[in-house]
Design a protein around this motif. Structure first.
Motif, short mmCIF file in Angstrom:
data_model
loop_
_atom_site.label_atom_id
_atom_site.label_comp_id
_atom_site.label_asym_id
_atom_site.label_seq_id
_atom_site.Cartn_x
_atom_site.Cartn_y
_atom_site.Cartn_z
N ILE A 19 1.05 -1.23 -0.09
CA ILE A 19 -0.06 -0.06 -0.07
C ILE A 19 0.98 1.22 -0.12
O ILE A 19 0.71 2.40 -0.73
CB ILE A 19 -0.91 -0.03 1.20
N ASP A 20 1.92 1.27 0.69
CA ASP A 20 3.06 2.22 0.84
C ASP A 20 2.31 3.76 1.10
O ASP A 20 2.68 4.59 0.42
CB ASP A 20 3.88 2.38 -0.52
N SER A 44 -10.40 5.97 4.36
CA SER A 44 -9.69 4.70 4.98
C SER A 44 -10.80 3.85 5.02
O SER A 44 -10.61 2.58 4.75
CB SER A 44 -9.47 5.17 6.42
N VAL A 45 -12.11 4.11 5.31
CA VAL A 45 -13.30 3.16 5.68
C VAL A 45 -13.58 2.53 4.27
O VAL A 45 -13.60 1.27 3.98
CB VAL A 45 -14.38 3.87 6.19
N ILE A 46 -13.61 3.32 3.13
CA ILE A 46 -13.73 2.67 1.70
C ILE A 46 -13.03 1.77 1.56
O ILE A 46 -13.07 0.60 1.03
CB ILE A 46 -14.04 3.84 0.92
N VAL A 49 -13.17 -1.37 3.05
CA VAL A 49 -14.33 -2.30 2.81
C VAL A 49 -13.88 -2.75 1.45
O VAL A 49 -14.33 -4.20 1.43
CB VAL A 49 -15.42 -1.48 2.60
N ILE A 50 -13.30 -2.16 0.65
CA ILE A 50 -12.91 -2.78 -0.64
C ILE A 50 -11.86 -3.93 -0.60
O ILE A 50 -12.19 -4.97 -1.24
CB ILE A 50 -12.09 -1.61 -1.70
N LEU A 51 -11.02 -3.66 0.30
CA LEU A 51 -9.99 -4.68 0.73
C LEU A 51 -10.67 -5.97 1.29
O LEU A 51 -10.35 -7.08 0.82
CB LEU A 51 -8.99 -4.13 1.49
N ILE A 52 -11.49 -5.87 2.13
CA ILE A 52 -12.08 -6.82 2.96
C ILE A 52 -13.05 -7.65 1.96
O ILE A 52 -13.05 -8.96 1.79
CB ILE A 52 -12.83 -6.60 3.95
N PRO A 108 -9.10 9.15 -6.72
CA PRO A 108 -8.16 8.09 -6.96
C PRO A 108 -7.76 7.74 -5.34
O PRO A 108 -6.72 7.00 -5.24
CB PRO A 108 -7.03 8.55 -7.77
N LEU A 109 -8.21 8.15 -4.17
CA LEU A 109 -7.53 7.65 -3.21
C LEU A 109 -8.05 6.43 -2.40
O LEU A 109 -6.85 5.89 -2.31
CB LEU A 109 -8.00 8.96 -2.08
N ALA A 110 -9.19 5.91 -2.33
CA ALA A 110 -9.39 4.70 -1.80
C ALA A 110 -9.10 3.82 -2.75
O ALA A 110 -8.49 2.91 -2.46
CB ALA A 110 -11.01 4.84 -1.33
N PHE A 111 -9.57 4.14 -4.05
CA PHE A 111 -9.12 3.12 -5.16
C PHE A 111 -8.67 4.13 -6.40
O PHE A 111 -9.44 4.99 -6.56
CB PHE A 111 -10.42 2.31 -5.51
N PRO A 112 -7.48 3.82 -7.02
CA PRO A 112 -6.78 2.50 -6.85
C PRO A 112 -5.64 2.98 -5.91
O PRO A 112 -4.67 2.17 -5.95
CB PRO A 112 -6.35 2.45 -8.38
N LEU A 113 -5.49 4.05 -5.13
CA LEU A 113 -4.23 4.40 -4.50
C LEU A 113 -3.94 3.51 -3.35
O LEU A 113 -2.68 2.97 -3.13
CB LEU A 113 -4.25 5.87 -4.08
N ILE A 114 -4.72 3.38 -2.30
CA ILE A 114 -4.90 2.49 -1.22
C ILE A 114 -5.31 1.19 -1.59
O ILE A 114 -4.35 0.24 -1.35
CB ILE A 114 -5.70 3.15 -0.22
N ALA A 115 -6.55 0.92 -1.93
CA ALA A 115 -6.94 -0.51 -2.45
C ALA A 115 -6.67 -0.55 -3.94
O ALA A 115 -7.46 -0.65 -4.67
CB ALA A 115 -8.38 -0.62 -1.80
N GLY A 116 -5.47 -0.58 -4.27
CA GLY A 116 -5.23 -0.90 -5.82
C GLY A 116 -4.87 -2.17 -6.15
O GLY A 116 -4.68 -3.18 -5.41
N PRO A 117 -4.50 -2.57 -7.26
CA PRO A 117 -4.27 -3.65 -8.11
C PRO A 117 -2.97 -4.43 -7.21
O PRO A 117 -3.31 -5.69 -7.10
CB PRO A 117 -3.90 -3.50 -9.39
N GLY A 118 -2.21 -3.82 -6.51
CA GLY A 118 -1.20 -4.26 -5.94
C GLY A 118 -1.48 -4.96 -4.60
O GLY A 118 -1.29 -6.20 -4.26
#
Length: 195
Positions: A19-20, A44-46, A49-52, A108-118
């Motif tokens: 996530i870096d 952060s919450v979004i 939720v995407i990750l889980i 682009p914060l929650a996706f794809p920056l935090i909960a991104g493809p990586g």
């Protein structure tokens, strides 16, 4: 439910590295300037939720729409590549047309920056090795750190100053570019092997 401290710490460290969020501080500061305000809690919450959700349904969702993990990661590599170019060259490729801070919290914060493809592909590989409850705890720990970093990004900006941020932005732009290239080459190779 069997919580394993070693598994939680290992999964946490792997996700934290992928996530870096510390490396993304310059992007967060940029987004804050563009949008005027970032809803740290919502972002952060979004992301959490995407990750889980992806942890449970990721492979099924990708299979359902006929996309394999490697193709998903290659697409993600392109997004990271363009974000890295923005950071290194100081250009704007992602245009905000009347975006609200709610939209910024999602893209682009929650996706794809935090909960991104990586991080999403990392979750799929962690699931093969670790128990799901340990991965969930690791995700929640990362979400907490993400929230703290997002909330204090302006303070961090004050400490670093504009020159410090510009230097960090360029350095992390190059690192992000390298991650994008690695993600691309690793997954394109896997795609060709399948073909």
């Amino acid at each position: 439910m069997q919580l394993n401290f070693k598994e939680i710490i290992t999964a946490f460290m792997v996700l934290f590295a992928v996530i870096d969020i510390i490396g993304n501080i310059p992007i967060v500061i940029d987004l804050r300037k563009k949008a005027g305000h970032i809803q740290s809690g919502k972002a952060s919450v979004i992301a959490g939720v995407i990750l889980i959700i992806f942890l449970f349904l990721g492979k099924s969702i990708l299979n359902l729409i006929g996309i394999d993990v490697n193709s998903f990661a290659v697409a993600g590599a392109f997004i990271l590549f363009f974000i890295a170019l923005e950071m290194i060259l100081g250009i704007t490729l992602y245009k905000q047309d009347e975006e609200t801070s709610m939209n910024t919290a999602v893209f682009p914060l929650a996706f794809p920056l935090i909960a991104g493809p990586g991080s999403l592909t990392t979750l799929l590989s962690l699931r093969a090795e670790f128990r799901i409850e340990n991965i969930i705890v690791a995700v929640l720990m990362n979400v907490l750190i993400i929230y703290i970093v997002l909330k204090t990004s302006t303070r961090i900006e004050r400490i670093l100053g504009q020159n410090g941020i510009n230097i960090i932005r360029k350095v992390f732009g190059v690192i992000l570019l390298a991650i994008a290239v690695k993600l691309f080459t690793h997954n394109i190779k896997a795609l060709f092997q399948v073909a």
